[in-house]
Design a protein around this motif. Structure first.
Motif, PDB file in Angstrom:
ATOM      1  N   TYR A 216       0.411   5.461   0.835  1.00 14.25           N
ATOM      2  CA  TYR A 216      -0.523   6.449   1.366  1.00 14.25           C
ATOM      3  C   TYR A 216      -0.087   7.878   1.066  1.00 14.25           C
ATOM      4  O   TYR A 216       1.108   8.197   1.073  1.00 14.25           O
ATOM      5  CB  TYR A 216      -0.647   6.296   2.884  1.00 14.25           C
ATOM      6  N   THR A 217      -1.094   8.721   0.825  1.00 16.73           N
ATOM      7  CA  THR A 217      -0.900  10.168   0.811  1.00 16.73           C
ATOM      8  C   THR A 217      -1.963  10.776   1.720  1.00 16.73           C
ATOM      9  O   THR A 217      -2.866  10.080   2.188  1.00 16.73           O
ATOM     10  CB  THR A 217      -1.010  10.743  -0.611  1.00 16.73           C
TER      11      THR A 217
ATOM     12  N   ASP B 240      -5.088  12.416   3.457  1.00 20.02           N
ATOM     13  CA  ASP B 240      -6.528  12.391   3.221  1.00 20.02           C
ATOM     14  C   ASP B 240      -7.116  13.757   3.558  1.00 20.02           C
ATOM     15  O   ASP B 240      -7.658  13.970   4.648  1.00 20.02           O
ATOM     16  CB  ASP B 240      -7.176  11.299   4.083  1.00 20.02           C
TER      17      ASP B 240
ATOM     18  N   LYS C  19      -3.704   4.765  -1.302  1.00 19.27           N
ATOM     19  CA  LYS C  19      -4.777   5.100  -0.376  1.00 19.27           C
ATOM     20  C   LYS C  19      -4.522   6.455   0.283  1.00 19.27           C
ATOM     21  O   LYS C  19      -3.455   7.041   0.129  1.00 19.27           O
ATOM     22  CB  LYS C  19      -4.912   4.000   0.693  1.00 19.27           C
ATOM     23  N   ARG C  20      -5.504   6.941   1.014  1.00 21.20           N
ATOM     24  CA  ARG C  20      -5.393   8.208   1.734  1.00 21.20           C
ATOM     25  C   ARG C  20      -5.492   7.936   3.240  1.00 21.20           C
ATOM     26  O   ARG C  20      -6.231   7.051   3.677  1.00 21.20           O
ATOM     27  CB  ARG C  20      -6.523   9.156   1.329  1.00 21.20           C
ATOM     28  N   ALA C  21      -4.773   8.710   4.027  1.00 23.49           N
ATOM     29  CA  ALA C  21      -4.837   8.570   5.485  1.00 23.49           C
ATOM     30  C   ALA C  21      -4.381   9.869   6.137  1.00 23.49           C
ATOM     31  O   ALA C  21      -3.649  10.665   5.539  1.00 23.49           O
ATOM     32  CB  ALA C  21      -3.976   7.401   5.959  1.00 23.49           C
TER      33      ALA C  21
ATOM     34  N   GLU D  40       0.851  -1.185   0.000  1.00 20.87           N
ATOM     35  CA  GLU D  40       0.000   0.000   0.000  1.00 20.87           C
ATOM     36  C   GLU D  40       0.893   1.243   0.000  1.00 20.87           C
ATOM     37  O   GLU D  40       1.996   1.207   0.555  1.00 20.87           O
ATOM     38  CB  GLU D  40      -0.905   0.044   1.235  1.00 20.87           C
TER      39      GLU D  40
END
Length: 273
Positions: free
Chosen positions: A98-99, A101, A132-134, A96
């Protein structure tokens, strides 16, 4: 000069950050970080700042890490991690990336992650769980574009065989570096043993046809670059089928021809593209 922050995440003794066999996440992260740094150092005009403790003995506070990066005025923040689901061995698997959110997050974060993520998937040879975003601290508080990779699950019976192999961790680190090099258009350092004005001559075995034979990795990297450039076109994202096949290693010659045709049709392979 491109200023790159590398963060290997956590520390050796951070609670919970380990495999069911007590292998520490930082140990995996560190090997990837060192490989990324070594590869980045082969390019010109690059500065690197590592914001975690390179000994792993101290879990540097996240605020300290992002403050260091912000004060240094970095161009990108790369946070390297490995995942865990529930601390018990299972069949879950995958990479995964992440960038942040948040609608106001730096859009360049997604562009850079797009150059990184498929390369990490290919390097590790495991499932693609997607970008994904977080709302992670390092993604939120870094004032520069930032991404966080999860290069596999430490509690996966599938992924752990790769994580225990230093060759895969090295490949993962180099994949991160190569993605950054492509995005920032970094140029390799000249060989110290070659005159820069001397034309490079590659010897060919006798009797061999004098054709260029790119390596499999060269083809993969080139195809990834074309995919990313296609996805950035105004016409919209490229069909996810091709990206999935690329990530799974099932891309066929016919697929490659199709990608090339679309790239030519959209003028991506001309001068200045």
């Amino acid at each position: 000069m491109v200023k790159i922050v590398i963060d290997a995440g956590h520390g050796l003794d951070t609670p919970g950050k380990r495999s069911p066999d007590d292998e520490r996440e930082w140990s995996f992260n560190n090997k990837v970080a060192l490989a990324a740094i070594a590869k980045l150092q082969t390019y010109q005009n690059v500065e690197i700042l590592r914001v975690d403790d390179p000994t792993g003995k101290t879990d540097v506070p996240l605020q300290t890490r992002t403050t260091l990066a912000n004060n240094w005025q970095a161009d990108v923040y790369a946070s390297i991690h490995h995942n865990a689901l529930n601390g018990k061995w299972g069949k879950h698997s995958g990479v995964e990336t992440y960038t942040m959110d948040n609608p106001t997050a730096n859009p360049k974060s997604i562009e850079i992650a797009g150059a990184i993520h498929p390369r990490v998937v290919m390097a590790m040879g495991i499932s693609d769980r997607g970008m994904k975003r977080a709302n992670f601290h390092v993604l939120r508080e870094a004032t520069m574009p930032a991404f966080l990779t999860e290069g596999g699950f430490m509690d996966s019976a599938v992924d752990i065989t790769k994580l225990r192999d230093d060759n895969y961790l090295k490949a993962q680190g180099e994949a991160i570096a190569e993605g950054l090099a492509v995005y920032f258009k970094l140029q390799p350092k000249p060989s110290p043993n070659r005159n820069p004005d001397e034309k490079l001559s590659i010897p060919q075995p006798e009797g061999e046809d004098q054709f260029y034979r790119p390596s499999l990795q060269t083809i993969v990297n080139s195809t990834i670059d074309v995919l990313i450039r296609l996805e950035n076109q105004e016409e919209g994202a490229l069909s996810p089928t091709w990206r999935k096949k690329l990530a799974d290693g099932t891309l066929t010659n016919s697929d490659a021809i199709g990608i090339l045709y679309v790239a030519l049709d959209r003028g991506l392979l001309g001068d200045g593209k």
